[in-house]
Design a protein around this motif. Structure first.
Motif, PDB file in Angstrom:
ATOM      1  N   VAL A  80      -4.484   1.467   5.196  1.00 28.31           N
ATOM      2  CA  VAL A  80      -3.428   0.598   5.721  1.00 28.31           C
ATOM      3  C   VAL A  80      -3.887  -0.084   7.005  1.00 28.31           C
ATOM      4  O   VAL A  80      -3.634  -1.273   7.220  1.00 28.31           O
ATOM      5  CB  VAL A  80      -2.139   1.407   5.946  1.00 28.31           C
ATOM      6  N   SER A 118       0.830  -1.201   0.000  1.00 23.99           N
ATOM      7  CA  SER A 118       0.000   0.000   0.000  1.00 23.99           C
ATOM      8  C   SER A 118       0.861   1.246   0.000  1.00 23.99           C
ATOM      9  O   SER A 118       1.925   1.283   0.642  1.00 23.99           O
ATOM     10  CB  SER A 118      -0.922   0.026   1.224  1.00 23.99           C
ATOM     11  N   THR A 167       4.339  -1.093   3.161  1.00 29.02           N
ATOM     12  CA  THR A 167       3.974   0.247   2.714  1.00 29.02           C
ATOM     13  C   THR A 167       5.172   0.963   2.095  1.00 29.02           C
ATOM     14  O   THR A 167       6.321   0.716   2.464  1.00 29.02           O
ATOM     15  CB  THR A 167       3.431   1.101   3.878  1.00 29.02           C
ATOM     16  N   ALA A 221       8.005  -1.237   6.105  1.00 28.91           N
ATOM     17  CA  ALA A 221       7.778   0.072   5.482  1.00 28.91           C
ATOM     18  C   ALA A 221       9.065   0.562   4.833  1.00 28.91           C
ATOM     19  O   ALA A 221      10.170   0.307   5.328  1.00 28.91           O
ATOM     20  CB  ALA A 221       7.306   1.085   6.521  1.00 28.91           C
ATOM     21  N   LEU A 254       1.394   4.924   1.404  1.00 26.72           N
ATOM     22  CA  LEU A 254       1.084   5.527   2.696  1.00 26.72           C
ATOM     23  C   LEU A 254       1.684   6.918   2.745  1.00 26.72           C
ATOM     24  O   LEU A 254       2.902   7.079   2.686  1.00 26.72           O
ATOM     25  CB  LEU A 254       1.645   4.664   3.833  1.00 26.72           C
ATOM     26  N   SER A 275      -5.002   7.309   3.272  1.00 24.42           N
ATOM     27  CA  SER A 275      -4.122   6.149   3.120  1.00 24.42           C
ATOM     28  C   SER A 275      -3.885   5.454   4.456  1.00 24.42           C
ATOM     29  O   SER A 275      -3.765   4.222   4.507  1.00 24.42           O
ATOM     30  CB  SER A 275      -2.791   6.566   2.488  1.00 24.42           C
TER      31      SER A 275
END
Length: 625
Positions: free
Chosen positions: A281, A269, A298, A326, A271, A277
């Motif tokens: 998430v 995703s 992310t 992330a 972000l 967003s």
């Protein structure tokens, strides 16, 4: 998600698919032959997401008997509810031989015809050669998440028409060569508008309208017209009722995210640290944890040099707890310029801000991380009132209803407690929006302020927003942003940037149930108590940090463009403005005004960037200016 080609009247040529290998890096397929005496060509580049086996390769054929001429399809997109539709069709007697969504779409069309379109929860652009009836059918999803363009084409002495996913596929076959649409170019250069209708920057290439389908005879001499496409959907919905609209919205979003997490490849995703967003998430993370899966990966972009532009405090809040992997990226000014041509080529048409380049880097990073599908939040601002100027329309409706007290209370609420605007600024915004756009232009013209003197192209004014009977100002503006003024461009940027790296982008806020809820809500529900997107904020309560759910200032998806224009990009911008003087398109006085203010004015910086991108686009795509 993939890339498609469908043509009538010309034979197969490798250039029909060569430009879109990145849209479909997992395979290529063709179907070609004569229907009567007419060449019919279907071409396909595959990005395998569902059913990774070759059984779901395209073009796909459906026959119900040995002597059935059949239906033959190329399809770009994803039908998220294909499993439920498959079960329904099986109960109606249909058999299936794959585990993907393409076969379900083709069977649904065979059973319901155009009535299938409203049953799809998904994004799609497809072409079906109906050999039984000697027709070519083309359809596009509700908002146009997936592209399909058309043009008259020629190859040697043959002529016909074609549909394609990308302008680059059509360019080699334009009978009259590559010609600029001067009106589209002027609107972009003057005010930055793009994708506001069916016309493209190429005079001879048009878009199939979003939410439309068309059926065409296999007659090369009868290409499509705008009138040939029929809308299968409307931007209307029944009133949303109940005291639990936030809970209804949360449920609809939860279901939309869960469906869009289904894939046979890794899903991540985008972000940003904003409400939209971060909520996606959170919902995705909860769904994956309930399935026993690892956290959603992310990708974020952050700039720390200017506190006013930095999303880092919100990203840190969103990523607290280390629940999922992330990656944060910060493309530099030099990297942006180094890859500007790559972004322009991927987009196929100009764009007005360097944030589009930043999005290209985000999707490149996603692919580097092994992510083949990404969730993103497009559509939330348009649907739920996330842009600041929407407040003025809401207040104008209250004034028009003579609800002066309500307008005053609302403006004070929006201005108070850290609000972005003062009460007087909001009052002025509301009063301006009491008048139609054409009226405002007339008043400005009488005062010598319209059109502005720094518009670089003279003799063209952008079209005003169309009148929408039965809508108040706020609802009319919302529908205009969804259909014309905002979302279409965002969807083009999203699709082209994602597909440049072989990534499928999925947008839960555009799920039918979410959209219908939003369209059925009143402005008061969305703008309650001085908050934009209030119902979405309430839906997010308990799911995301309050620091994000109740943040006042919206940054959008931004870069330090003004800072770069005053520093690293200034020589580049001045060179492009000097280059513009060689073309008769541009007004010299306007170029003088823009040149004098580059690095000093946000408006001048934006205009200079548009001009620079436009000139590079014309050079890359060999458009004579």
């Amino acid at each position: 998600m993939c890339g498609i080609w469908a043509s009538i009247g010309i034979i197969r040529d490798g250039r029909m698919l060569a430009p879109i290998q990145r849209r479909g890096p997992d395979g290529e397929g063709w179907r070609e032959g004569l229907d009567g005496q007419v060449p019919v060509v279907l071409g396909f580049r595959r990005l395998a997401i569902y059913d990774l086996s070759t059984a779901s390769d395209q073009p796909m054929t459906r026959r119900v008997s040995a002597d059935d001429p059949g239906l033959h399809m190329v399809f770009n997109g994803a039908i998220y509810n294909y499993r439920a539709l498959r079960t329904e069709l099986q109960a109606l007697g249909h058999a299936f031989h794959t585990e993907g969504d393409s076969e379900v779409l083709l069977a649904a069309w065979d059973h319901w015809g155009p009535g299938a379109l409203a049953r799809f929860d998904g994004m799609f652009a497809f072409a079906i050669h109906d050999a039984r009836r000697r027709k070519l059918i083309v359809a596009r999803d509700r908002f146009g998440e997936k592209p399909v363009l058309w043009a008259r084409v020629g190859l040697g002495q043959d002529r016909g028409f074609a549909f394609a996913s990308d302008v680059r596929q059509l360019l080699p076959f334009l009978p009259d060569g590559r010609r600029l649409d001067a009106d589209v170019a002027a609107d972009f250069l003057n005010v930055g508008s793009v994708d506001t209708g069916d016309d493209t920057f190429f005079a001879d290439i048009k878009r199939v309208p979003a939410g439309c389908w068309g059926e065409f005879d296999l007659d090369p001499a009868r290409p499509p017209t705008r009138e040939a496409f029929t809308s299968w959907t409307q931007l209307t919905a029944p009133p949303a009722r109940g005291d639990d609209l936030a809970e209804q919205l949360r449920s609809a979003l939860d279901d939309a995210v869960a469906l869009r997490l289904q894939a046979d490849v890794p899903v991540g995703s985008c972000l940003s640290g904003g409400l939209d967003s971060t909520l996606l998430v959170s919902l995705a993370q909860n769904t994956l944890e309930a399935r026993g899966s690892r956290g959603i990966h992310t990708i974020s972009a952050v700039y720390d040099d200017d506190d006013a532009l930095s999303e880092r405090p919100y990203l840190e809040a969103a990523l607290a707890g280390d629940r999922h992997p992330a990656r944060l990226i910060t493309p530099t000014a030099d990297q942006m310029l180094d890859h500007l041509d790559d972004v322009i080529e991927a987009q196929g048409e100009p764009f007005g801000h360097s944030s589009i380049c930043l999005q290209w880097f985000v999707f490149r990073s996603a692919r580097e991380e092994g992510l083949k599908v990404m969730l993103d939040g497009q559509g939330a601002d348009e649907l739920f009132g996330g842009y600041d100027h929407m407040i003025g329309y809401h207040l104008a409706d209250r004034l028009a209803a003579l609800d002066l007290g309500g307008a005053l209370r609302s403006s004070r609420a929006h201005a108070g407690d850290g609000g972005v605007f003062s009460t007087s600024t909001l009052a002025k915004s509301a009063l301006i929006r009491l008048l139609p756009e054409t009226g405002l232009r007339k008043m400005a013209r009488l005062r010598g302020r319209y059109p502005p003197q720094d518009w670089p192209v003279r003799g063209r004014e952008p079209d005003a927003a169309p009148h929408r009977p039965g809508c108040n100002r706020y609802d009319a503006m919302t529908r205009d942003m969804l259909a014309r003024a905002s979302l279409p461009a965002l969807l083009r940027f999203e699709d082209r940037n994602a597909m440049a790296h072989g990534v499928e982008s999925r947008l839960p806020y555009l799920a039918p149930r979410v959209v219908d809820l939003a369209l059925g809500m009143t402005a008061e529900t969305k703008m309650r108590d001085g908050w934009t997107k209030d119902v979405l904020r309430r839906a997010a309560t308990g799911l995301i940090p309050d620091k994000i759910a109740r943040r006042r200032r919206k940054l959008g998806f931004v870069t330090p463009q003004d800072q770069w224009m005053a520093d690293r990009w200034r020589p580049w911008a001045l060179e492009r403005l000097a280059e513009a003087r060689k073309s008769d398109i541009f007004d010299p006085a306007a170029l003088d005004a823009i040149t004098a203010r580059v690095g000093l004015s946000g408006d001048a910086n934006a205009a200079a960037f548009r001009i620079a991108v436009f000139l590079r686009w014309a050079a890359i795509f060999e458009i004579s200016l």
